[in-house]
Design a protein around this motif. Structure first.
Motif, PDB file in Angstrom:
ATOM      1  N   TRP A  57       0.726  -1.111  -0.016  1.00  0.00           N
ATOM      2  CA  TRP A  57      -0.066   0.116  -0.048  1.00  0.00           C
ATOM      3  C   TRP A  57       0.800   1.290  -0.126  1.00  0.00           C
ATOM      4  O   TRP A  57       0.634   2.253  -0.733  1.00  0.00           O
ATOM      5  N   ALA A  58       1.629   1.236   0.882  1.00  0.00           N
ATOM      6  CA  ALA A  58       2.799   2.315   0.795  1.00  0.00           C
ATOM      7  C   ALA A  58       3.471   2.770  -0.435  1.00  0.00           C
ATOM      8  O   ALA A  58       3.472   3.803  -0.700  1.00  0.00           O
ATOM      9  N   GLY A  64       2.257   9.139  -5.838  1.00  0.00           N
ATOM     10  CA  GLY A  64       1.691  10.196  -6.231  1.00  0.00           C
ATOM     11  C   GLY A  64       2.104  11.428  -5.624  1.00  0.00           C
ATOM     12  O   GLY A  64       2.322  12.304  -6.504  1.00  0.00           O
ATOM     13  N   PHE A  65       2.170  11.620  -4.356  1.00  0.00           N
ATOM     14  CA  PHE A  65       2.553  12.996  -3.715  1.00  0.00           C
ATOM     15  C   PHE A  65       3.898  13.370  -4.055  1.00  0.00           C
ATOM     16  O   PHE A  65       4.079  14.579  -4.278  1.00  0.00           O
ATOM     17  N   ARG A 102      -2.850   9.068   3.818  1.00  0.00           N
ATOM     18  CA  ARG A 102      -3.218   7.805   2.991  1.00  0.00           C
ATOM     19  C   ARG A 102      -2.197   6.651   2.808  1.00  0.00           C
ATOM     20  O   ARG A 102      -2.400   5.278   2.839  1.00  0.00           O
ATOM     21  N   ALA A 103      -1.135   7.084   2.286  1.00  0.00           N
ATOM     22  CA  ALA A 103       0.103   6.336   1.853  1.00  0.00           C
ATOM     23  C   ALA A 103       0.994   5.974   3.010  1.00  0.00           C
ATOM     24  O   ALA A 103       1.609   4.933   2.786  1.00  0.00           O
ATOM     25  N   LEU A 104       1.189   6.667   3.887  1.00  0.00           N
ATOM     26  CA  LEU A 104       2.137   6.408   4.899  1.00  0.00           C
ATOM     27  C   LEU A 104       1.744   6.182   6.406  1.00  0.00           C
ATOM     28  O   LEU A 104       1.843   5.191   7.074  1.00  0.00           O
ATOM     29  N   LEU A 105       0.812   7.073   6.934  1.00  0.00           N
ATOM     30  CA  LEU A 105       0.225   7.136   8.362  1.00  0.00           C
ATOM     31  C   LEU A 105      -0.570   5.802   8.352  1.00  0.00           C
ATOM     32  O   LEU A 105      -0.745   5.094   9.233  1.00  0.00           O
ATOM     33  N   SER A 106      -1.729   5.704   7.394  1.00  0.00           N
ATOM     34  CA  SER A 106      -2.556   4.529   7.375  1.00  0.00           C
ATOM     35  C   SER A 106      -1.936   3.405   7.466  1.00  0.00           C
ATOM     36  O   SER A 106      -2.093   2.379   8.341  1.00  0.00           O
ATOM     37  N   PRO A 107      -1.139   3.100   6.564  1.00  0.00           N
ATOM     38  CA  PRO A 107      -0.877   1.544   6.380  1.00  0.00           C
ATOM     39  C   PRO A 107       0.481   1.274   7.386  1.00  0.00           C
ATOM     40  O   PRO A 107       0.516   0.217   8.004  1.00  0.00           O
ATOM     41  N   LEU A 108       1.204   2.395   7.499  1.00  0.00           N
ATOM     42  CA  LEU A 108       2.539   2.053   8.455  1.00  0.00           C
ATOM     43  C   LEU A 108       2.370   2.397   9.746  1.00  0.00           C
ATOM     44  O   LEU A 108       3.179   1.728  10.656  1.00  0.00           O
ATOM     45  N   VAL A 109       1.671   3.140  10.387  1.00  0.00           N
ATOM     46  CA  VAL A 109       1.092   3.450  11.586  1.00  0.00           C
ATOM     47  C   VAL A 109      -0.111   3.097  12.251  1.00  0.00           C
ATOM     48  O   VAL A 109      -0.129   2.504  13.329  1.00  0.00           O
TER      49      VAL A 109
END
Length: 287
Positions: A57-58, A64-65, A102-109
């Motif tokens: 996911w990450a 994108g960003f 969406r790309a970092l905090l959600s999946p990784l944290v």
């Protein structure tokens, strides 16, 4: 300095080509109406090629960003633009903030666990991000407004658009967290049972119940709906002539709507029509 000559950052000719191709994306995403397989999330299937969910996911969302910011910081120099208008940076900030969450905090944290993702799904999502970020980034970095004068008199529209964007983002976060709480509750239950039995805690990978809080009372994929509201607000900030933002919203809907319709069928098959009740797939009271 160009990361990929003529493409990253893109020349105007290549940027226009990306924008034209981006408009045909619904023809590709429309295949989901005819294909039931989807190697991600609750419909993830076992495969030796699968990528661990959090990593997949990450790495498929973050480009994108990162691409947008790279274009924003490099294309103006190529075009001889000394500084970009504040409106451009406002939109870039909205886009970046969403995808950091969406790309970092959600999946990784934040997410307790995530189902594995098939490489094909990963590749398609990765391409979605590159096309979308190039289209929006090019518009914001020099092929759209280049002076504050072009944003003059638009503050009312931008303010309303920002409010809609923020409401959609907060709604998306709320419903995402409601889904996470299902996993967190399962983890707590596993820990309780492990403590009572003296056995090690088992990993919780897939735990599914019908979410019931917020708009989930009316639609099974309310978080999708909130994200559409968010990007409708983003488009409004840029103005109705901001074609890349318009096609971002259209392409999101074309991708997520068939997924939600299939997801509702999955819920009915797993829990029964009575338990799903009158809930719609994604738009409360409509779809």
């Amino acid at each position: 300095m160009a990361f990929v000559q003529n493409w990253l950052p893109p020349t105007r000719e290549h940027w226009e080509l990306v924008c034209r191709l981006w408009r045909y994306f619904p023809a590709l995403s429309g295949l989901q109406w005819f294909i039931s397989w989807y190697g991600q999330g609750k419909t993830s299937t076992k495969s030796r090629f699968n990528i661990p969910g959090k990593i997949a996911w990450a790495t498929m969302e973050a480009p994108g960003f990162l691409t947008l910011l790279y274009i924003m910081f490099n294309l103006p120099n190529d075009l001889g633009i000394k500084s970009l208008p504040w409106g451009n940076w406002t939109m870039a900030g909205c886009f970046t903030f969403h995808y950091i969450y969406r790309a970092l905090l959600s999946p990784l944290v934040l997410n307790p666990s995530m189902a594995p993702i098939h490489p094909l799904v990963w590749a398609l999502a990765f391409c979605f991000q590159l096309f979308n970020a190039t289209a929006i980034g090019g518009w914001l970095a020099g092929y759209g407004p280049t002076t504050d004068h072009e944003w003059a008199g638009q503050s009312w529209r931008m303010q309303i658009g920002f409010i809609i964007w923020a409401a959609g983002l907060l709604g998306n976060m709320f419903h995402d967290d409601d889904l996470r709480e299902i996993r967190r509750a399962a983890n707590r239950e596993q820990q309780r049972k492990a403590k009572e039995s003296g056995k090690p805690v088992e990993k919780v990978d897939k735990v599914y119940v019908i979410p019931k809080n917020g708009l989930f009372r009316y639609a099974l994929y309310a978080h999708y709906f909130c994200e559409w509201i968010e990007w409708a607000g983003f488009w409004m900030i840029g103005g109705w002539n901001c074609s890349p933002a318009k096609w971002f919203l259209i392409n999101e809907i074309s991708t997520m709507l068939p997924r939600a319709i299939q997801g509702k069928r999955w819920y009915i098959k797993r829990f029964g029509k009575e338990k799903v009740g009158s809930r719609k797939a994604v738009v409360p009271g409509i779809i």
